[in-house]
Scaffold this motif. Structure first.
Motif, mmCIF file in Angstrom:
data_model
loop_
_atom_site.group_PDB
_atom_site.id
_atom_site.type_symbol
_atom_site.label_atom_id
_atom_site.label_comp_id
_atom_site.label_asym_id
_atom_site.label_seq_id
_atom_site.Cartn_x
_atom_site.Cartn_y
_atom_site.Cartn_z
ATOM 1 N N LYS A 1 0.852 -1.182 0.000
ATOM 2 C CA LYS A 1 0.000 0.000 0.000
ATOM 3 C C LYS A 1 0.894 1.241 0.000
ATOM 4 C CE LYS A 1 -3.235 -2.363 2.978
ATOM 5 N NZ LYS A 1 -2.730 -3.086 4.108
ATOM 6 N N GLU B 1 -1.295 4.622 3.769
ATOM 7 C CA GLU B 1 -2.287 3.588 4.081
ATOM 8 C C GLU B 1 -1.744 2.519 5.016
ATOM 9 O OE1 GLU B 1 -3.968 2.005 0.467
ATOM 10 O OE2 GLU B 1 -3.775 3.945 -0.504
ATOM 11 N N ASN B 2 -0.432 2.531 5.275
ATOM 12 C CA ASN B 2 0.159 1.514 6.151
ATOM 13 C C ASN B 2 -0.177 1.790 7.609
ATOM 14 O OD1 ASN B 2 1.356 0.100 4.079
ATOM 15 N ND2 ASN B 2 3.333 1.097 4.289
ATOM 16 N N ASP B 3 -0.344 0.721 8.373
ATOM 17 C CA ASP B 3 -0.572 0.913 9.807
ATOM 18 C C ASP B 3 0.759 1.261 10.477
ATOM 19 O OD1 ASP B 3 0.794 -1.526 10.604
ATOM 20 O OD2 ASP B 3 -0.982 -2.628 10.011
ATOM 21 N N PRO B 4 0.718 1.823 11.680
ATOM 22 C CA PRO B 4 1.937 2.276 12.349
ATOM 23 C C PRO B 4 2.990 1.184 12.534
ATOM 24 C CG PRO B 4 0.017 3.177 13.448
ATOM 25 C CD PRO B 4 -0.494 2.207 12.423
ATOM 26 N N ASP B 5 2.576 -0.053 12.851
ATOM 27 C CA ASP B 5 3.560 -1.124 13.022
ATOM 28 C C ASP B 5 4.303 -1.406 11.726
ATOM 29 O OD1 ASP B 5 2.962 -1.404 15.697
ATOM 30 O OD2 ASP B 5 1.517 -3.034 15.376
#
Length: 177
Positions: A111, A115-119
């Protein structure tokens, strides 16, 4: 203007257009590294090119002093069982797929960074222990300046001639999806 002001060191170019920006002082730079972080697709590469052009034109000493880096972001996420592999280019993707031959896996285009999550961002792009940085080297600056002039300058005929002559050299790098 906002990006240059945020860096804090001013610009090396004297012009009526930049009277609101301080003269260049590398000691006023607010960080030890400037890390450009863009998506791993053609749009991200275009943004990266524009940012590098700005830094090269307005603050070339930052490149000369080894202050400018590019954070690589993965192009593919490959998941097999409970392990995820990140491929940063087609060659790495092919290597992972060879290693995983005969196993069940999923592969997806990564992505965009937004759009990436924090982890995920921490693991692939932000964490100094796991991220990949490319240092923008001053030895590359002259050749880079020539390419910036050809590809982003005012010489439309020169740009068309370059693309006509060298465009086929980049066919393997095309991002057609």
């Amino acid at each position: 203007t906002d990006l240059i002001k945020m860096l804090g060191c001013g610009v090396q170019v004297k012009s009526k257009a930049n009277k609101s920006i301080a003269s260049f002082d590398i000691n006023a730079l607010r960080w030890s590294k400037i890390i450009l972080c863009t998506d791993a697709d053609v749009d991200g590469f275009q943004i990266r090119t524009l940012l590098l052009t700005m830094l090269y034109r307005l603050t070339p000493q930052l490149i000369e002093e080894h202050k400018v880096f590019i954070a690589e972001s993965p192009l593919y996420e490959i998941t097999a069982k409970d392990k995820t592999y990140f491929a940063y280019n087609e060659r790495e993707k092919d290597e992972f797929l060879t290693q995983l031959e005969g196993q069940k896996f999923t592969i997806q285009r990564s992505k965009g960074l937004g759009e990436n999550d924090p982890d995920m961002m921490n693991l692939t792009t932000m964490n100094p222990k796991t991220r990949r940085l490319i240092q923008v080297k001053p030895g590359d600056a002259e050749r880079t300046a020539q390419m910036f002039d050809i590809l982003l300058g005012d010489n439309l005929t020169g740009r068309k001639d370059y693309i006509a002559t060298h465009g086929s050299e980049y066919l393997d790098d095309l991002d057609i999806s």
